[in-house]
Design a protein around this motif. Structure first.
Motif, PDB file in Angstrom:
ATOM      1  N   ASP A  15       0.809  -1.217   0.000  1.00 18.91           N
ATOM      2  CA  ASP A  15       0.000   0.000   0.000  1.00 18.91           C
ATOM      3  C   ASP A  15       0.845   1.271   0.000  1.00 18.91           C
ATOM      4  O   ASP A  15       0.338   2.353   0.293  1.00 18.91           O
ATOM      5  N   PHE A  16       2.103   1.132  -0.333  1.00 19.32           N
ATOM      6  CA  PHE A  16       3.014   2.281  -0.319  1.00 19.32           C
ATOM      7  C   PHE A  16       2.476   3.429  -1.152  1.00 19.32           C
ATOM      8  O   PHE A  16       2.479   4.579  -0.715  1.00 19.32           O
ATOM      9  N   HIS A  17       2.001   3.136  -2.353  1.00 17.96           N
ATOM     10  CA  HIS A  17       1.542   4.202  -3.253  1.00 17.96           C
ATOM     11  C   HIS A  17       0.366   4.980  -2.660  1.00 17.96           C
ATOM     12  O   HIS A  17       0.286   6.201  -2.812  1.00 17.96           O
ATOM     13  N   GLU A  18      -0.510   4.293  -1.941  1.00 16.33           N
ATOM     14  CA  GLU A  18      -1.644   4.976  -1.315  1.00 16.33           C
ATOM     15  C   GLU A  18      -1.197   5.891  -0.180  1.00 16.33           C
ATOM     16  O   GLU A  18      -1.676   7.015  -0.045  1.00 16.33           O
ATOM     17  N   ARG A  43       6.914  12.102 -14.284  1.00 15.89           N
ATOM     18  CA  ARG A  43       6.374  10.829 -14.773  1.00 15.89           C
ATOM     19  C   ARG A  43       6.797   9.669 -13.864  1.00 15.89           C
ATOM     20  O   ARG A  43       5.997   8.784 -13.544  1.00 15.89           O
ATOM     21  N   VAL A  44       8.051   9.669 -13.451  1.00 15.25           N
ATOM     22  CA  VAL A  44       8.548   8.620 -12.547  1.00 15.25           C
ATOM     23  C   VAL A  44       7.792   8.678 -11.228  1.00 15.25           C
ATOM     24  O   VAL A  44       7.329   7.655 -10.707  1.00 15.25           O
ATOM     25  N   TYR A  45       7.648   9.886 -10.688  1.00 18.16           N
ATOM     26  CA  TYR A  45       6.943  10.028  -9.411  1.00 18.16           C
ATOM     27  C   TYR A  45       5.489   9.557  -9.534  1.00 18.16           C
ATOM     28  O   TYR A  45       4.976   8.865  -8.658  1.00 18.16           O
ATOM     29  N   THR A  46       4.826   9.919 -10.622  1.00 19.38           N
ATOM     30  CA  THR A  46       3.442   9.507 -10.845  1.00 19.38           C
ATOM     31  C   THR A  46       3.325   7.988 -10.856  1.00 19.38           C
ATOM     32  O   THR A  46       2.361   7.418 -10.318  1.00 19.38           O
ATOM     33  N   ARG A  47       4.298   7.301 -11.420  1.00 15.99           N
ATOM     34  CA  ARG A  47       4.290   5.832 -11.433  1.00 15.99           C
ATOM     35  C   ARG A  47       4.330   5.282 -10.007  1.00 15.99           C
ATOM     36  O   ARG A  47       3.700   4.271  -9.710  1.00 15.99           O
ATOM     37  N   ASN A  50       0.862   5.747  -8.506  1.00 13.90           N
ATOM     38  CA  ASN A  50      -0.114   4.873  -9.143  1.00 13.90           C
ATOM     39  C   ASN A  50       0.114   3.409  -8.796  1.00 13.90           C
ATOM     40  O   ASN A  50      -0.701   2.552  -9.133  1.00 13.90           O
ATOM     41  N   GLY A  51       1.224   3.105  -8.151  1.00 17.98           N
ATOM     42  CA  GLY A  51       1.540   1.733  -7.786  1.00 17.98           C
ATOM     43  C   GLY A  51       2.155   0.927  -8.913  1.00 17.98           C
ATOM     44  O   GLY A  51       2.266  -0.292  -8.822  1.00 17.98           O
ATOM     45  N   ASP A  52       2.568   1.603  -9.985  1.00 13.67           N
ATOM     46  CA  ASP A  52       3.185   0.921 -11.120  1.00 13.67           C
ATOM     47  C   ASP A  52       4.661   0.626 -10.883  1.00 13.67           C
ATOM     48  O   ASP A  52       5.244  -0.198 -11.586  1.00 13.67           O
TER      49      ASP A  52
END
Length: 129
Positions: A15-18, A43-47, A50-52
Motif C-alpha cells: 500500500d506504499f503508493h496509497e 512521470r517517474v513520481y506519478t508511477r 499509481n503503484g506501477d
C-alpha cells in the motif's frame, strides 16, 4: 553485486503508493513539486503514486524527509499523522532553524510574517468585494 537497495524484508510495501499519495495531499504538495525536490521526472513520481513502480530505498528515505514523516509511517508500520503543521517543506526546514536566530532577528521575522499574513488577508477581503 547489485547497487539497488532493497527494502527490509519485514516491510510490506503493498500500500506504499496509497500512503505516498495521502501524505503528499495532506501536505498540499503537488506531484510535480515532490518530483522536483527529489530530482526525478514527474512521470517517474506519478508511477510511484499509481503503484506501477516502487522507488529504491534511498529515495524512500528522501521522500520521508520531504514529507516530514518517519520511514515507519511511509512504509505502513505506524499510523500516519495527517496534521502537518507546515505543509511547505522548505518553510518547515527553515522553521526548524528559527530558534537558532538571535532575539532581534526573531522579532524581525515575526513582524515580517505578520505583515505578509495581513496583506494576504486584505487581498482576500478586497477580492470578495
Amino acid at each position: 553485486m547489485s547497487l539497488v537497495q532493497h527494502f527490509p524484508p519485514d516491510w510490506n510495501m503493498t500500500d506504499f503508493h496509497e500512503r505516498l499519495r495521502q501524505l503528499r495531499k495532506a501536505r498540499k504538495i503537488t506531484q510535480t513539486r515532490v518530483a522536483e525536490l527529489l530530482g526525478v521526472s514527474p512521470r517517474v513520481y506519478t508511477r510511484w503514486e499509481n503503484g506501477d513502480a516502487v522507488p529504491v530505498f534511498a529515495t524512500v528515505v528522501k521522500l520521508a524527509d520531504i514529507l516530514d514523516v518517519t520511514l515507519d509511517q511511509l512504509a505502513g508500520r505506524k499510523d500516519i499523522d495527517d496534521d502537518a503543521k507546515i505543509h511547505n517543506p522548505e518553510l518547515h526546514r527553515l522553521y526548524s532553524k528559527v530558534d537558532q536566530l538571535s532575539d532581534e532577528d526573531q522579532k524581525a521575522l515575526v513582524i515580517l510574517l505578520d505583515s505578509l499574513v495581513k496583506r494576504s488577508r486584505m487581498s482576500q477581503v478586497m477580492g470578495e468585494i
